[in-house]
Design an enzyme around this catalytic site. Structure first.
Site, PDB file in Angstrom:
ATOM      1  N   LYS A 166       0.803  -1.167   0.167  1.00 13.50           N
ATOM      2  CA  LYS A 166       0.159  -0.034   0.051  1.00 13.50           C
ATOM      3  C   LYS A 166       0.945   1.325   0.198  1.00 13.50           C
ATOM      4  O   LYS A 166       0.525   2.253  -0.610  1.00 13.50           O
ATOM      5  CB  LYS A 166      -0.846   0.081   1.124  1.00 13.50           C
ATOM      6  CG  LYS A 166      -2.052  -1.053   0.960  1.00 13.50           C
ATOM      7  CD  LYS A 166      -2.871  -1.464   2.231  1.00 13.50           C
ATOM      8  CE  LYS A 166      -3.651  -2.705   2.144  1.00 13.50           C
ATOM      9  NZ  LYS A 166      -4.424  -3.050   3.192  1.00 13.50           N
TER      10      LYS A 166
ATOM     11  N   GLN B 241      -5.168  -2.097   9.292  1.00 14.27           N
ATOM     12  CA  GLN B 241      -4.991  -3.470   8.589  1.00 14.27           C
ATOM     13  C   GLN B 241      -5.567  -4.641   9.488  1.00 14.27           C
ATOM     14  O   GLN B 241      -5.449  -4.923  10.492  1.00 14.27           O
ATOM     15  CB  GLN B 241      -3.493  -3.644   8.546  1.00 14.27           C
ATOM     16  CG  GLN B 241      -2.996  -4.745   7.519  1.00 14.27           C
ATOM     17  CD  GLN B 241      -3.580  -4.955   6.153  1.00 14.27           C
ATOM     18  OE1 GLN B 241      -3.762  -3.741   5.493  1.00 14.27           O
ATOM     19  NE2 GLN B 241      -3.806  -6.060   5.508  1.00 14.27           N
TER      20      GLN B 241
ATOM     21  N   ASP C  66     -11.772   1.841   3.162  1.00 14.60           N
ATOM     22  CA  ASP C  66     -11.953   0.346   3.027  1.00 14.60           C
ATOM     23  C   ASP C  66     -13.553  -0.020   2.824  1.00 14.60           C
ATOM     24  O   ASP C  66     -13.674  -0.975   2.522  1.00 14.60           O
ATOM     25  CB  ASP C  66     -11.502  -0.510   4.476  1.00 14.60           C
ATOM     26  CG  ASP C  66     -10.266  -1.063   4.349  1.00 14.60           C
ATOM     27  OD1 ASP C  66      -9.812  -1.524   3.211  1.00 14.60           O
ATOM     28  OD2 ASP C  66      -9.753  -1.319   5.579  1.00 14.60           O
TER      29      ASP C  66
HETATM   30  N1  GUN Z   1      -6.870  -7.488   5.425  1.00 14.50           N
HETATM   31  C1  GUN Z   1      -6.613  -8.268   4.335  1.00 14.50           C
HETATM   32  N2  GUN Z   1      -7.343  -7.532   3.309  1.00 14.50           N
HETATM   33  C2  GUN Z   1      -7.637  -6.256   4.062  1.00 14.50           C
HETATM   34  C3  GUN Z   1      -8.414  -5.107   3.280  1.00 14.50           C
HETATM   35  O1  GUN Z   1      -8.563  -4.951   2.313  1.00 14.50           O
HETATM   36  N3  GUN Z   1      -8.290  -4.076   4.246  1.00 14.50           N
HETATM   37  C4  GUN Z   1      -8.024  -4.136   5.541  1.00 14.50           C
HETATM   38  N4  GUN Z   1      -8.263  -3.055   6.328  1.00 14.50           N
HETATM   39  N5  GUN Z   1      -7.412  -5.184   6.040  1.00 14.50           N
HETATM   40  C5  GUN Z   1      -7.248  -6.290   5.251  1.00 14.50           C
END
Ligand code: GUN
Length: 297
Positions: free
Chosen positions: A54, A98, A121
């Site tokens: 990211k 996350q 998200d």
């Molecule tokens: N963990 C795995 N995929 C994601 C996601 O798309 N967003 C977040 N915040 N955590 C994750």
């Protein structure tokens, strides 16, 4: 039939270029640089990789990123306090925590602390409710990426039977809602679905999002179906495997997404788009995608 591959690498680059152009517009016309705050609690190796990805994507798009790597012992109260600071910070446009979080932290309490206007998200109850109601909203990045891939294959979901295997709040349910918005007829399957194979065989569009390597095999797929593989499972061989058995399914499907190089890259790219949208929404600037219409970008 030998399925055509829907290349997540190429499509994700296109989406990130769109995001980068939007960043330039926001900077030049509004003096705003979109900023994404990412909170990572603990040292889960997969999460560390995702968060680094990211960061890299933000840098590639010209988005500022602030990554908070917090120790595994961080308390829920400490995390909520950090979120309150970021919620109040006008220079931060998107906030992402996350997942998964350490067991002593309740994910819902944390997600609920993200203001809906920074919920890039699309995980908060407000975002989920807006998606359900067909209102403009941040669409969760993985389902948004799946729809993008289906469109890129030139497949119109309208009137098709779409089967989603998996009912998570993050992927399965929002994917079903997006497909409904595209006027597909949608069936959601899960671990208690009797005769999963028979249901899958009725799908024109099949999205597999369960986290079980190789669950979907060629005999479960209708000839000519479009198959989107959301699974990212680390095998005993150390390699990544999808929920779809690529070899047998690609002999039957018309289009298929690979793992790696498929939906995972799209998830990251869609996050960039959501982040620029969060920044743009503050200016009233119309970027021409997704703020007004969350389905067609
Ligand atoms: N963990 C795995 N995929 C994601 C996601 O798309 N967003 C977040 N915040 N955590 C994750």
């Amino acid at each position: 039939m030998s399925a055509k591959i829907i290349d997540g690498k190429v499509l994700a680059e296109e989406v990130k270029q769109m995001a980068a152009l939007a960043v330039q517009t926001l900077q030049q016309q509004h003096g705003i640089t979109p900023c994404l705050a990412v909170l990572l609690v603990g040292d889960d190796p997969a999460s560390q990789v995702y968060v680094r990805g990211k960061e890299n994507d933000c840098a590639a798009c010209g988005i500022a990123s602030r990554v908070y790597r917090l120790p595994a012992q961080t308390t829920q109260a400490e995390l909520l306090a950090r979120l309150a600071d970021l919620a109040a910070d006008d220079t931060v446009h998107g906030i992402l925590v996350q997942l998964p979080l350490p067991r002593h932290i309740a994910p819902d309490a944390v997600i609920n602390a993200i203001p809906p206007e920074k919920d890039v998200d699309g995980f908060t109850p407000v975002s989920a409710g807006r998606l359900l109601r067909g209102e403009p909203c941040f669409v969760p990045c993985t389902p948004a990426g799946c729809l993008r891939m289906i469109e890129a294959a030139g497949v119109c979901a309208e009137g098709k039977h779409a089967v989603v295997v998996g009912r998570s709040n993050i992927v399965g349910k929002p994917a079903a809602l997006l497909l409904l918005r595209h006027n597909a007829t949608v069936t959601v399957c899960h671990s208690r679905t009797p005769d999963l194979a028979a249901v899958c065989r009725t799908a024109d569009i099949l999205i597999a999002a369960v986290g079980k390597a190789g669950l979907i095999t060629g005999d479960m797929v209708k000839p000519g179906a479009v198959v989107i593989d959301v699974g990212i499972n680390r095998g005993a061989d150390g390699k990544l495997h999808g929920d779809v058995d690529f070899e047998s399914v690609s002999a039957v499907a018309s289009y298929i997404t690979p793992v790696p190089g498929g939906v995972g890259l799209m998830t990251r790219a869609m996050l960039m788009l959501n982040t620029v949208q969060a920044a743009a929404a503050k200016t009233g600037c119309d970027l021409g995608f997704s703020v007004k219409n969350p389905v067609r970008f």
